[in-house]
Design a protein around this motif. Structure first.
Motif, PDB file in Angstrom:
ATOM      1  N   SER A 186       0.831  -1.206   0.000  1.00 28.71           N
ATOM      2  CA  SER A 186       0.000   0.000   0.000  1.00 28.71           C
ATOM      3  C   SER A 186       0.867   1.258   0.000  1.00 28.71           C
ATOM      4  O   SER A 186       0.398   2.331  -0.403  1.00 28.71           O
ATOM      5  CB  SER A 186      -0.931  -0.001   1.212  1.00 28.71           C
ATOM      6  N   ASN A 187       2.109   1.151   0.422  1.00 29.29           N
ATOM      7  CA  ASN A 187       3.039   2.287   0.399  1.00 29.29           C
ATOM      8  C   ASN A 187       3.764   2.426  -0.934  1.00 29.29           C
ATOM      9  O   ASN A 187       4.530   3.371  -1.117  1.00 29.29           O
ATOM     10  CB  ASN A 187       4.092   2.141   1.497  1.00 29.29           C
ATOM     11  N   GLY A 188       3.550   1.468  -1.805  1.00 32.41           N
ATOM     12  CA  GLY A 188       4.198   1.523  -3.109  1.00 32.41           C
ATOM     13  C   GLY A 188       5.515   0.784  -3.180  1.00 32.41           C
ATOM     14  O   GLY A 188       6.198   0.832  -4.212  1.00 32.41           O
ATOM     15  N   ASP A 189       5.902   0.114  -2.106  1.00 34.66           N
ATOM     16  CA  ASP A 189       7.106  -0.708  -2.154  1.00 34.66           C
ATOM     17  C   ASP A 189       6.855  -1.914  -3.051  1.00 34.66           C
ATOM     18  O   ASP A 189       5.780  -2.503  -3.018  1.00 34.66           O
ATOM     19  CB  ASP A 189       7.496  -1.168  -0.757  1.00 34.66           C
ATOM     20  N   ILE A 190       7.858  -2.279  -3.812  1.00 36.01           N
ATOM     21  CA  ILE A 190       7.703  -3.339  -4.817  1.00 36.01           C
ATOM     22  C   ILE A 190       8.802  -4.380  -4.681  1.00 36.01           C
ATOM     23  O   ILE A 190       9.965  -4.036  -4.431  1.00 36.01           O
ATOM     24  CB  ILE A 190       7.730  -2.739  -6.239  1.00 36.01           C
ATOM     25  N   ILE A 191       8.407  -5.615  -4.862  1.00 33.90           N
ATOM     26  CA  ILE A 191       9.357  -6.725  -4.934  1.00 33.90           C
ATOM     27  C   ILE A 191       9.080  -7.489  -6.218  1.00 33.90           C
ATOM     28  O   ILE A 191       7.922  -7.792  -6.543  1.00 33.90           O
ATOM     29  CB  ILE A 191       9.209  -7.674  -3.732  1.00 33.90           C
ATOM     30  N   TYR A 192      10.143  -7.792  -6.953  1.00 33.86           N
ATOM     31  CA  TYR A 192      10.029  -8.591  -8.174  1.00 33.86           C
ATOM     32  C   TYR A 192      10.799  -9.895  -8.013  1.00 33.86           C
ATOM     33  O   TYR A 192      11.871  -9.929  -7.393  1.00 33.86           O
ATOM     34  CB  TYR A 192      10.620  -7.856  -9.378  1.00 33.86           C
ATOM     35  N   ALA A 193      10.273 -10.945  -8.625  1.00 38.63           N
ATOM     36  CA  ALA A 193      11.055 -12.158  -8.773  1.00 38.63           C
ATOM     37  C   ALA A 193      12.214 -11.867  -9.721  1.00 38.63           C
ATOM     38  O   ALA A 193      12.120 -10.968 -10.572  1.00 38.63           O
ATOM     39  CB  ALA A 193      10.186 -13.277  -9.337  1.00 38.63           C
ATOM     40  N   GLU A 194      13.290 -12.630  -9.578  1.00 35.47           N
ATOM     41  CA  GLU A 194      14.459 -12.411 -10.441  1.00 35.47           C
ATOM     42  C   GLU A 194      14.072 -12.515 -11.915  1.00 35.47           C
ATOM     43  O   GLU A 194      14.573 -11.761 -12.757  1.00 35.47           O
ATOM     44  CB  GLU A 194      15.550 -13.423 -10.107  1.00 35.47           C
ATOM     45  N   SER A 195      13.177 -13.421 -12.220  1.00 35.95           N
ATOM     46  CA  SER A 195      12.773 -13.636 -13.613  1.00 35.95           C
ATOM     47  C   SER A 195      12.007 -12.454 -14.188  1.00 35.95           C
ATOM     48  O   SER A 195      11.901 -12.320 -15.416  1.00 35.95           O
ATOM     49  CB  SER A 195      11.924 -14.900 -13.715  1.00 35.95           C
ATOM     50  N   ALA A 196      11.467 -11.602 -13.314  1.00 36.70           N
ATOM     51  CA  ALA A 196      10.641 -10.481 -13.754  1.00 36.70           C
ATOM     52  C   ALA A 196      11.401  -9.154 -13.785  1.00 36.70           C
ATOM     53  O   ALA A 196      10.963  -8.210 -14.459  1.00 36.70           O
ATOM     54  CB  ALA A 196       9.430 -10.344 -12.852  1.00 36.70           C
ATOM     55  N   LYS A 197      12.503  -9.095 -13.090  1.00 35.24           N
ATOM     56  CA  LYS A 197      13.246  -7.838 -12.981  1.00 35.24           C
ATOM     57  C   LYS A 197      13.693  -7.343 -14.356  1.00 35.24           C
ATOM     58  O   LYS A 197      14.250  -8.090 -15.154  1.00 35.24           O
ATOM     59  CB  LYS A 197      14.459  -8.022 -12.065  1.00 35.24           C
ATOM     60  N   GLY A 198      13.446  -6.060 -14.602  1.00 37.33           N
ATOM     61  CA  GLY A 198      13.872  -5.446 -15.852  1.00 37.33           C
ATOM     62  C   GLY A 198      12.924  -5.641 -17.017  1.00 37.33           C
ATOM     63  O   GLY A 198      13.068  -5.001 -18.056  1.00 37.33           O
TER      64      GLY A 198
END
Length: 121
Positions: A53-65
Motif C-alpha cells: 500500500s506504500n508503493g514498495d515493490i518486490i520482483y522475482a528475479e525472472s521479472a526484474k527489468g
C-alpha cells in the motif's frame, strides 16, 4: 463478498508485450498488498511481483527489468506490464490481494481465478 477478476491474458509472440489487470469488487474497506503469481503446467505457483500500500515493490528475479507492477487504489486494480516476453513466461497468472472488508477486524488474502498468458510463435 469479495471478487477478484483478472483480464488481459492472451497469446503473444516472443519479444512481445502484454498488460494484464486484476480488479477487486465487493464490500471492501481497504486493500493492503497486491501481487501477481503465476503457475506453469507441471510447476508450483510462484511469485512474480508484489506492491504494498506504500508503493514498495518486490520482483522475482525472472521479472526484474522486464515486468512492471502498478496499482490504482481508486479503481481497486493492480496491473502487470510485461515486456520482452519469453516462452518460459507462459503460465496462468493469478492476482492476490490482502483485503479488509467493512465490519471485519482482520484482513485476509483473496485470489483471482487466473488469466492465461501464452508466449509462442
Amino acid at each position: 463478498q469479495v471478487q477478484l477478476v483478472e483480464s488481459g491474458g492472451d497469446l503473444v509472440q516472443p519479444g512481445g508485450s502484454l498488460r494484464i489487470s486484476c480488479a477487486a469488487s465487493g464490500s471492501i474497506s481497504s486493500i493492503n498488498g497486491m501481487g501477481w503469481y503465476r503457475q506453469a503446467p507441471g510447476k508450483e505457483r510462484e511469485l512474480v511481483a508484489v506492491i504494498t500500500s506504500n508503493g514498495d515493490i518486490i520482483y522475482a528475479e525472472s521479472a526484474k527489468g522486464r515486468f512492471t507492477i502498478s496499482r490504482d487504489n481508486a479503481k481497486k486494480t493492480v496491473y502487470l506490464q510485461m515486456n520482452s516476453l519469453k516462452a518460459e513466461d507462459t503460465a496462468v497468472y493469478y492476482c492476490l490481494m490482502n483485503i479488509a472488508r467493512f465490519g471485519n477486524i482482520y484482513n485476509r488474502d483473496y485470489w483471482g481465478k487466473g488469466t492465461q498468458v501464452t508466449v509462442s510463435s
